[in-house]
Scaffold this active site. Structure first.
Site, PDB file in Angstrom:
ATOM      1  N   LYS A 271       0.825  -1.224   0.000  1.00  8.29           N
ATOM      2  CA  LYS A 271       0.000   0.000   0.000  1.00  8.29           C
ATOM      3  C   LYS A 271       0.860   1.276   0.000  1.00  8.29           C
ATOM      4  CE  LYS A 271      -4.145  -2.108   2.055  1.00  8.29           C
ATOM      5  NZ  LYS A 271      -5.116  -2.076   3.189  1.00  8.29           N
TER       6      LYS A 271
ATOM      7  N   TYR B 208     -12.207  -1.545  -4.194  1.00  6.71           N
ATOM      8  CA  TYR B 208     -12.790  -1.711  -2.856  1.00  6.71           C
ATOM      9  C   TYR B 208     -14.315  -1.602  -2.884  1.00  6.71           C
ATOM     10  CZ  TYR B 208      -8.428  -1.965  -0.168  1.00  6.71           C
ATOM     11  OH  TYR B 208      -7.236  -2.373   0.383  1.00  6.71           O
TER      12      TYR B 208
ATOM     13  N   HIS C 213      -2.232  -5.400   1.425  1.00  2.82           N
ATOM     14  CA  HIS C 213      -3.546  -5.985   1.137  1.00  2.82           C
ATOM     15  C   HIS C 213      -3.375  -7.428   0.689  1.00  2.82           C
ATOM     16  CE1 HIS C 213      -7.420  -6.826  -0.764  1.00  2.82           C
ATOM     17  NE2 HIS C 213      -6.705  -7.334  -1.751  1.00  2.82           N
TER      18      HIS C 213
ATOM     19  N   ASN D 226      -2.272   0.224   6.878  1.00  3.13           N
ATOM     20  CA  ASN D 226      -1.762  -1.058   7.373  1.00  3.13           C
ATOM     21  C   ASN D 226      -0.854  -1.783   6.371  1.00  3.13           C
ATOM     22  OD1 ASN D 226      -3.711  -1.815   5.593  1.00  3.13           O
ATOM     23  ND2 ASN D 226      -4.958  -2.970   7.046  1.00  3.13           N
TER      24      ASN D 226
HETATM   25  P1  ATP Z   1      -7.327  -5.861   2.924  1.00  3.66           P
HETATM   26  O1  ATP Z   1      -8.641  -6.115   2.230  1.00  3.66           O
HETATM   27  O2  ATP Z   1      -6.737  -4.497   2.610  1.00  3.66           O
HETATM   28  O3  ATP Z   1      -6.338  -6.973   2.738  1.00  3.66           O
HETATM   29  P2  ATP Z   1      -8.459  -6.829   5.333  1.00  3.66           P
HETATM   30  O4  ATP Z   1      -9.071  -7.877   4.473  1.00  3.66           O
HETATM   31  O5  ATP Z   1      -7.609  -7.280   6.480  1.00  3.66           O
HETATM   32  O6  ATP Z   1      -7.574  -5.843   4.485  1.00  3.66           O
HETATM   33  P3  ATP Z   1     -10.932  -5.397   5.179  1.00  3.66           P
HETATM   34  O7  ATP Z   1     -11.997  -5.560   6.204  1.00  3.66           O
HETATM   35  O8  ATP Z   1     -11.095  -6.040   3.845  1.00  3.66           O
HETATM   36  O9  ATP Z   1      -9.558  -5.858   5.875  1.00  3.66           O
HETATM   37  O10 ATP Z   1     -10.689  -3.847   4.994  1.00  3.66           O
HETATM   38  C1  ATP Z   1     -10.042  -3.333   3.845  1.00  3.66           C
HETATM   39  C2  ATP Z   1      -9.137  -2.200   4.248  1.00  3.66           C
HETATM   40  O11 ATP Z   1      -9.920  -1.122   4.724  1.00  3.66           O
HETATM   41  C3  ATP Z   1      -8.201  -2.519   5.428  1.00  3.66           C
HETATM   42  O12 ATP Z   1      -7.025  -3.165   5.050  1.00  3.66           O
HETATM   43  C4  ATP Z   1      -7.918  -1.145   5.967  1.00  3.66           C
HETATM   44  O13 ATP Z   1      -6.949  -0.459   5.161  1.00  3.66           O
HETATM   45  C5  ATP Z   1      -9.266  -0.471   5.790  1.00  3.66           C
HETATM   46  N1  ATP Z   1     -10.115  -0.604   6.983  1.00  3.66           N
HETATM   47  C6  ATP Z   1     -10.757  -1.721   7.414  1.00  3.66           C
HETATM   48  N2  ATP Z   1     -11.470  -1.511   8.521  1.00  3.66           N
HETATM   49  C7  ATP Z   1     -11.259  -0.198   8.813  1.00  3.66           C
HETATM   50  C8  ATP Z   1     -11.722   0.662   9.856  1.00  3.66           C
HETATM   51  N3  ATP Z   1     -12.528   0.222  10.830  1.00  3.66           N
HETATM   52  N4  ATP Z   1     -11.290   1.945   9.833  1.00  3.66           N
HETATM   53  C9  ATP Z   1     -10.466   2.406   8.862  1.00  3.66           C
HETATM   54  N5  ATP Z   1     -10.024   1.661   7.853  1.00  3.66           N
HETATM   55  C10 ATP Z   1     -10.397   0.380   7.828  1.00  3.66           C
HETATM   56 MG    MG Z   2     -10.151  -7.436   2.714  1.00  2.00          MG
END
Ligand code: ATP
Ligand code: MG
Length: 141
Positions: A12, A52, A118, A115
């Site tokens: 990211k 997304y 992805h 974070n």
């Molecule tokens: P990714 O899809 O990026 O691999 P993930 O599957 O662990 O991460 P998801 O629930 O799919 O988590 O969320 C997608 C992305 O949205 C997260 O990686 C993070 O960058 C952001 N995100 C998720 N939850 C939150 C939240 N509560 N507040 C802010 N940003 C969030």
């Molecule tokens: Mg995800």
């Protein structure tokens, strides 16, 4: 016989800007992934929203799109046995606070949003995400 699987990984904008791309690529190789395809790009709003789309309408959607468009990312097609789960293991929990020691998000993530990485979460999403960024010739074995 073990079956290879593919997943879509993204380094990211935070991790690229902070100079952690090389370290993350090393972790990817050390974890036994084959890098099938790799691309650096700077997403525009439409591209980030499309990627997304499942999160559209969530409270963090707008902020997430802003984050994902703030700078260059590195998109990767990764392959190994059990790649989807394994990559999520190497990344660690979504929130770096909950991520295990030595994981990418623990090492390089700053918050639940910023974070560092992805990963696809299921075979269907991996398929969609790989096709979102790569063409079939990129993904030949
Ligand atoms: P990714 O899809 O990026 O691999 P993930 O599957 O662990 O991460 P998801 O629930 O799919 O988590 O969320 C997608 C992305 O949205 C997260 O990686 C993070 O960058 C952001 N995100 C998720 N939850 C939150 C939240 N509560 N507040 C802010 N940003 C969030
Ligand atoms: Mg995800």
């Amino acid at each position: 016989m073990t079956q290879n699987e593919r997943t879509l990984a993204i380094i990211k904008p935070d991790a690229v800007a902070d100079g952690h791309a090389g370290a993350i690529l090393t972790l990817i190789e050390k974890a036994g992934f084959k890098i099938l395809a790799m691309r650096m790009m700077h997403l525009n709003r439409q591209q980030a929203e499309g990627f997304y789309d499942v999160h559209r309408g969530k409270p963090f959607f707008e902020s997430l799109v802003k984050f994902m468009t703030e700078g260059r990312i590195i998109v990767l097609a990764l392959e190994r046995e059990n790649a989807i789960l394994k990559w999520r293991e190497v990344m660690g929990a979504t929130n770096p606070v909950n991520a295990a020691e030595g994981t990418i998000r623990k090492l390089y993530g700053a918050s639940i949003e910023r974070n560092a990485a992805h990963g696809s979460d299921a075979p269907e999403t991996a398929d969609y995400e790989l096709r979102y960024f790569f063409s079939s010739v990129d993904l030949l074995p």
